[in-house]
Design an enzyme around this catalytic site. Structure first.
Site, short mmCIF file in Angstrom:
data_model
loop_
_atom_site.label_atom_id
_atom_site.label_comp_id
_atom_site.label_asym_id
_atom_site.label_seq_id
_atom_site.Cartn_x
_atom_site.Cartn_y
_atom_site.Cartn_z
N ASN A 9 0.87 -1.29 -0.01
CA ASN A 9 -0.18 -0.01 0.12
C ASN A 9 0.88 1.27 -0.05
O ASN A 9 1.56 1.57 0.99
CB ASN A 9 -0.87 -0.18 1.23
CG ASN A 9 -1.73 1.14 1.34
OD1 ASN A 9 -1.75 2.05 0.67
ND2 ASN A 9 -2.13 1.21 2.85
N TRP A 10 1.12 1.91 -1.21
CA TRP A 10 1.89 3.06 -1.21
C TRP A 10 1.42 4.38 -0.69
O TRP A 10 2.06 5.34 -0.59
CB TRP A 10 2.07 3.21 -2.62
CG TRP A 10 3.00 2.04 -3.45
CD1 TRP A 10 3.23 0.88 -2.90
CD2 TRP A 10 3.55 2.08 -4.67
NE1 TRP A 10 4.11 0.03 -3.77
CE2 TRP A 10 4.02 0.79 -4.81
CE3 TRP A 10 3.54 3.01 -5.85
CZ2 TRP A 10 4.72 0.41 -6.07
CZ3 TRP A 10 4.13 2.58 -6.85
CH2 TRP A 10 4.75 1.37 -7.12
N LYS A 11 0.06 4.34 -0.23
CA LYS A 11 -0.57 5.54 0.37
C LYS A 11 -0.33 6.55 -0.70
O LYS A 11 -0.17 6.51 -1.83
CB LYS A 11 0.13 5.76 1.78
CG LYS A 11 -0.12 4.49 2.65
CD LYS A 11 0.03 4.68 4.09
CE LYS A 11 -0.06 3.32 4.89
NZ LYS A 11 -0.11 3.44 6.21
N HIS A 95 -9.71 1.59 5.05
CA HIS A 95 -8.25 1.45 5.62
C HIS A 95 -8.52 2.47 6.87
O HIS A 95 -9.27 3.39 6.78
CB HIS A 95 -7.27 2.14 4.70
CG HIS A 95 -5.84 2.08 5.10
ND1 HIS A 95 -5.33 2.95 6.16
CD2 HIS A 95 -4.84 1.06 5.06
CE1 HIS A 95 -4.36 2.56 6.32
NE2 HIS A 95 -3.98 1.26 5.92
N GLU A 97 -6.94 4.77 7.96
CA GLU A 97 -6.61 6.27 7.88
C GLU A 97 -7.81 6.80 7.23
O GLU A 97 -7.90 7.97 7.71
CB GLU A 97 -5.36 6.39 7.02
CG GLU A 97 -3.98 6.12 7.77
CD GLU A 97 -2.89 5.37 6.87
OE1 GLU A 97 -2.88 5.51 5.84
OE2 GLU A 97 -2.00 4.97 7.49
N GLU A 167 -5.38 -4.82 10.77
CA GLU A 167 -4.36 -3.91 10.91
C GLU A 167 -4.80 -3.13 12.22
O GLU A 167 -5.63 -2.11 12.26
CB GLU A 167 -4.56 -3.07 9.83
CG GLU A 167 -4.08 -3.58 8.43
CD GLU A 167 -3.63 -2.46 7.46
OE1 GLU A 167 -2.46 -2.83 6.91
OE2 GLU A 167 -4.19 -1.51 7.28
N GLY A 173 2.68 2.03 10.83
CA GLY A 173 3.46 3.18 10.70
C GLY A 173 4.10 3.65 12.24
O GLY A 173 4.79 4.64 12.18
N SER A 213 3.30 -2.37 10.28
CA SER A 213 4.92 -2.21 10.50
C SER A 213 5.38 -3.51 10.13
O SER A 213 6.32 -4.18 10.70
CB SER A 213 5.39 -1.92 11.88
OG SER A 213 4.75 -0.49 12.42
N GLY A 234 2.61 -1.23 4.26
CA GLY A 234 2.84 0.22 3.97
C GLY A 234 4.18 0.73 3.68
O GLY A 234 4.72 0.49 2.64
N GLY A 235 5.05 1.40 4.69
CA GLY A 235 6.04 2.04 4.55
C GLY A 235 7.07 1.03 3.92
O GLY A 235 7.90 1.52 3.13
P1 PGA Z 1 2.85 0.21 7.67
O1 PGA Z 1 1.39 0.53 7.16
O2 PGA Z 1 3.33 -1.07 6.92
O3 PGA Z 1 3.39 1.45 7.07
O4 PGA Z 1 2.68 0.02 9.22
C1 PGA Z 1 0.47 -0.52 6.77
C2 PGA Z 1 -0.93 -0.12 6.40
O5 PGA Z 1 -1.28 0.98 6.56
O6 PGA Z 1 -1.41 -0.84 5.32
#
Ligand code: PGA
Length: 251
Positions: A9-11, A95, A97, A167, A173, A213, A234-235
């Site tokens: 997930n490149w956000k 998600h 966020e 998640e 993150g 993470s 994500g990251g």
């Molecule tokens: P993260 O994000 O790996 O940076 O913790 C995961 C996500 O939000 O899908």
């Protein structure tokens, strides 16, 4: 045995040229991977270029969000048919966020899951509790509400196509990962919830990813748990080398 899924997930990162660079590096390093389903979810603006780069490879494309109608006067929104048209097979829905910043709630997530399926895409439906909810000990209740609310009214055939991503918000993150056992226990809880809503066969066929993470250093121990069918990253999906190491966790 279900094929593991590793989804990036490149956000809200990467311009078109940065997305193309990353996608090209991934094509180079991951083209021989057959035993893992690799999905990347770039921002909307990069989809039409990235789709060309990954064409005829084993890397699949996903959108990070979609609207819950197929077309209409909805300024600024993107239809699931549009992301299907650009080459997506998946769409992330609900998600944390978006739940937090855009106030997406379970009924809305449910509408999005349904429209995603109707458009012929596989939804990656995110569920998970906040730190406060975990500390209060209500994490299972919250996840129960996310799962049952998000899947409300889906037929057996439909629910089999849904990928659930657990998640825990406190692990996204933050560098804090749920321990493999914490994750395993919540995945089991989700599986039991599916079993009660449908039946055991359906529950076992739904793929449940862990997210929060995930890194090259912890993917192996997470994937060693029987209920963890893959990861939403994500990251660590923003750098080709770390995403590659996560995808090749079995090596
Ligand atoms: P993260 O994000 O790996 O940076 O913790 C995961 C996500 O939000 O899908």
């Amino acid at each position: 045995m279900k094929k593991p899924i590793i989804a990036g997930n490149w956000k809200m990162y990467n311009t078109i040229s940065q997305s193309c660079d990353l996608a090209s590096q991934l094509v180079e390093s991951l083209s021989l991977v057959k035993d893992v389903e690799v999905i990347i979810c770039p921002p909307f603006t990069s989809l039409s270029e990235v789709t060309k780069i990954i064409k005829n490879t084993n890397i699949r494309l996903g959108a990070q969000n979609i609207y819950f109608e197929k077309e209409g006067a909805y300024t600024g929104e993107i239809s699931p048919l549009m992301v299907k048209d650009v080459g997506c097979d998946y769409a992330i829905v609900g998600h944390s966020e978006r739940r937090k910043y855009i106030n997406e709630d379970n009924p809305l997530v449910n509408l999005k899951v349904r429209t995603t399926l109707e458009a012929g895409l596989y939804p990656i439906m995110c569920v998970g509790e906040s730190l406060e909810e975990r500390e209060k000990g209500v994490h299972e209740e919250i996840v129960y509400i996310h799962v049952t609310g998000g899947l409300l009214g889906l037929s057996e055939e439909e629910v089999k196509k849904v990928i659930i991503a657990y998640e825990p918000v406190w692990a996204i993150g933050t560098g804090k990962t749920a321990t493999p056992l914490d994750a395993q226990s919540m995945h089991k809880f989700i599986r039991n919830t599916l079993s009660k809503m449908y039946n055991e066969d359906i529950a076992n066929s739904v793929r449940i990813l862990y997210g929060g993470s995930v890194k090259p250093e912890n993917i192996k121990s997470l994937m060693a748990e029987s209920e963890i069918d893959g990861a939403l990253v994500g990251g660590a999906s923003l750098t080709a080398s770390s995403f590659e190491r996560i995808v090749k966790f079995m090596e």
